[in-house]
Design an enzyme around this catalytic site. Structure first.
Site, PDB file in Angstrom:
ATOM      1  N   ASN A 114      16.344  36.371  39.372  1.00 21.98           N
ATOM      2  CA  ASN A 114      14.954  35.896  39.389  1.00 21.98           C
ATOM      3  C   ASN A 114      14.946  34.485  39.981  1.00 21.98           C
ATOM      4  OD1 ASN A 114      15.228  33.855  37.159  1.00 21.98           O
ATOM      5  ND2 ASN A 114      15.909  35.709  36.099  1.00 21.98           N
ATOM      6  N   PHE A 122      11.465  30.260  25.398  1.00 27.17           N
ATOM      7  CA  PHE A 122      10.466  30.104  26.449  1.00 27.17           C
ATOM      8  C   PHE A 122       9.944  31.491  26.794  1.00 27.17           C
ATOM      9  CE2 PHE A 122      10.099  25.930  28.621  1.00 27.17           C
ATOM     10  CZ  PHE A 122      10.882  25.185  27.748  1.00 27.17           C
ATOM     11  N   ASP A 155      16.764  40.853  31.982  1.00 26.03           N
ATOM     12  CA  ASP A 155      16.659  41.762  30.831  1.00 26.03           C
ATOM     13  C   ASP A 155      17.512  43.008  30.998  1.00 26.03           C
ATOM     14  OD1 ASP A 155      14.869  40.412  29.071  1.00 26.03           O
ATOM     15  OD2 ASP A 155      13.295  40.728  30.557  1.00 26.03           O
ATOM     16  N   LYS A 163      11.675  37.733  17.982  1.00 25.86           N
ATOM     17  CA  LYS A 163      12.994  37.092  18.083  1.00 25.86           C
ATOM     18  C   LYS A 163      13.213  36.096  16.950  1.00 25.86           C
ATOM     19  CE  LYS A 163      12.937  37.748  23.098  1.00 25.86           C
ATOM     20  NZ  LYS A 163      13.969  37.791  24.111  1.00 25.86           N
ATOM     21  N   LYS A 177       6.766  37.409  21.104  1.00 25.57           N
ATOM     22  CA  LYS A 177       8.185  37.047  21.274  1.00 25.57           C
ATOM     23  C   LYS A 177       8.646  36.122  20.153  1.00 25.57           C
ATOM     24  CE  LYS A 177       8.423  37.924  26.194  1.00 25.57           C
ATOM     25  NZ  LYS A 177       8.210  37.436  27.532  1.00 25.57           N
ATOM     26  N   LYS A 213      31.204  47.424  48.536  1.00 26.53           N
ATOM     27  CA  LYS A 213      29.819  47.310  48.991  1.00 26.53           C
ATOM     28  C   LYS A 213      29.207  48.699  49.231  1.00 26.53           C
ATOM     29  CE  LYS A 213      27.086  45.385  52.725  1.00 26.53           C
ATOM     30  NZ  LYS A 213      27.093  44.755  54.034  1.00 26.53           N
TER      31      LYS A 213
END
Ligand code: PMT
Length: 400
Positions: free
Chosen positions: A209, A323, A278, A341, A337, A288
């Site tokens: 990301n 976060f 995730d 958590k 969340k 490859k």
């Protein structure tokens, strides 16, 4: 003092040799010290001595070009978290009080945004001179800090007030200006995760990301600035190690989870700012994947939920902060969340706000805590967001 950025200004007094002890003591405490001297100071102490003691080039001349090609007085002024002028002569004090900037030291003081401390040293008559005293009062009224000279034997052969204050007093003034010892985080162990993780598909491709690590690094630097012992577990970023933090690199979610578990014992505060992938491919190809074989069908599995593991651990830190980067239903998703958590605080990034979230130098967040409180912070620098998050953490630490 580890990693703290301190500018030591030295002006032309017989006490200039005592700046050597100050710089040495600061370096023994791992501070990052830069020295700027007036030309007359170099008559009393050689630049080579202070260069050896500080481990950096000593700046003297206005038109020296510094290594990063910046203008020297601006780069020195931006570098310092605190600046101390020790010894400060009547001449330097007078020039600064009058707004005169005619050498590198006075120009740097004028450009400094950080606290500036003067430690005067001079003949007792010069110190008692009403002009000097008026200049001191004027500068004090403007927020400059003075460490008063002490009484004792002076170079002029008399025993009066005018000696440079002891090195211990100078160090105490520097610590106070840096806020060392004031914060509830002082002496606490803080762990921060930052940056992205990479989940490899084959040797040349990965799932990741756009996290740059800037938010997590700002948190680590600010926690260290408040006197915490900081461990920063970082995914791959292009950022330099933040001042005062121990940097541990991890590439995949699995590696980040292992590094976190390894450093968890004794941790008082955990902040998960990393954008951990995730999911990861169930299998990673050894060679490859060839385009000619057609698009592969990737089977994914969940990565370890690092922050949930920390929160459920027998060694759970007193405060666990997560976060959440959300594109929609910011509050609902963030609170979910927080509960799922078992966190104490969640910092929700509003990705729809301009200048917020991944990659930028700024962010816009709402801080939700386990007691139902929330605080919205509009777009500002990630450094300021880090300070707000740590203020919220300090409030919770106060209730433990
Ligand atoms: O790095 P920057 O470019 O500065 O950008 C900052 C940021 C947007 C990456 C950062 O501020 C941020 O929001 N990080 C969290 C990103 C996110 O959406 O996380 P999440 O909702 O997937 O996870 C919630 C929390 O669980 C986070 O604290 C995350 O670190 C943690 N998590 C998630 C998954 C996982 N496997 N393990 C975790 O610990």
């Amino acid at each position: 003092m580890r990693g703290r950025k301190i500018v030591v200004g030295v002006s032309g007094s017989i006490a200039a040799y005592k700046a050597c002890e100050l710089v040495s003591k600061l370096r023994q405490q791992d501070a990052d010290v830069r020295v700027v001297m007036t030309r007359s100071a170099t008559e009393f102490v050689g630049t080579a001595t202070l260069r050896a003691l500080s481990g950096r080039n000593v700046a003297c001349e206005m038109f020296d070009v510094c290594p990063d090609e910046q203008i020297e007085h601006v780069s020195l002024a931006e570098f310092g978290e605190v600046m101390i002028v020790a010894p400060a002569t009547a001449n330097v004090i007078g020039k600064v009080a009058a707004g005169v900037c005619d050498d590198l030291l006075t120009t740097t003081i004028s450009a400094a945004a950080c606290p500036v401390i003067f430690a005067p040293a001079m003949n007792w008559r010069m110190w008692e001179n009403p002009i000097t005293q008026a200049n001191v009062k004027r500068l004090q009224a403007l927020g400059y800090v003075f460490v008063e000279p002490e009484e004792g034997w002076l170079a002029c052969g008399e025993s009066k007030a005018g000696r440079l204050a002891s090195t211990d007093k100078l160090l105490t003034a520097i610590e106070k200006a840096l806020g060392i010892g004031d914060s509830k985080l002082a002496g606490k162990q803080v762990m921060v995760t930052a940056g992205p993780t990479r989940e490899w598909v084959d040797p040349v491709r990965f799932i990741s990301n756009p996290s740059s690590g800037k938010m997590g690094y700002a948190l680590a630097e600010e926690a260290a600035r408040r006197g915490a012992k900081v461990t920063l577990i970082s995914g791959p970023t292009a950022l330099p190690a933040p001042a005062g933090a121990e940097l541990v690199n991890a590439e995949t979610a699995e590696q980040m989870a292992e590094a976190v578990q390894q450093h968890l014992p004794g941790t008082d505060v955990f902040v998960g700012a990393a954008a951990v992938a995730d999911w990861r491919p169930v299998q990673q190809a050894d060679a490859k994947l060839k385009k000619s074989q057609g698009a592969p069908e990737l089977k994914l599995e969940a990565t370890p939920d690092i922050i949930a593991q920390v929160s459920a651990s027998a060694q759970r830190p007193a405060v666990v902060v997560g976060f959440a980067a959300e594109t929609d239903d910011l509050e609902k998703n963030a609170r979910q969340k927080l509960d799922d958590k078992a966190l104490d605080i969640i910092v929700a990034n509003d990705l729809s706000a301009p200048g917020a979230g991944f990659g930028s130098d700024t962010n816009a967040v709402t801080i939700f805590d386990r007691d139902g409180n929330s605080k919205q912070i509009d777009t500002t620098t990630k450094r300021k967001i880090a300070a707000e998050v740590l203020d919220s953490i300090e409030q919770l630490l106060g209730t433990h």
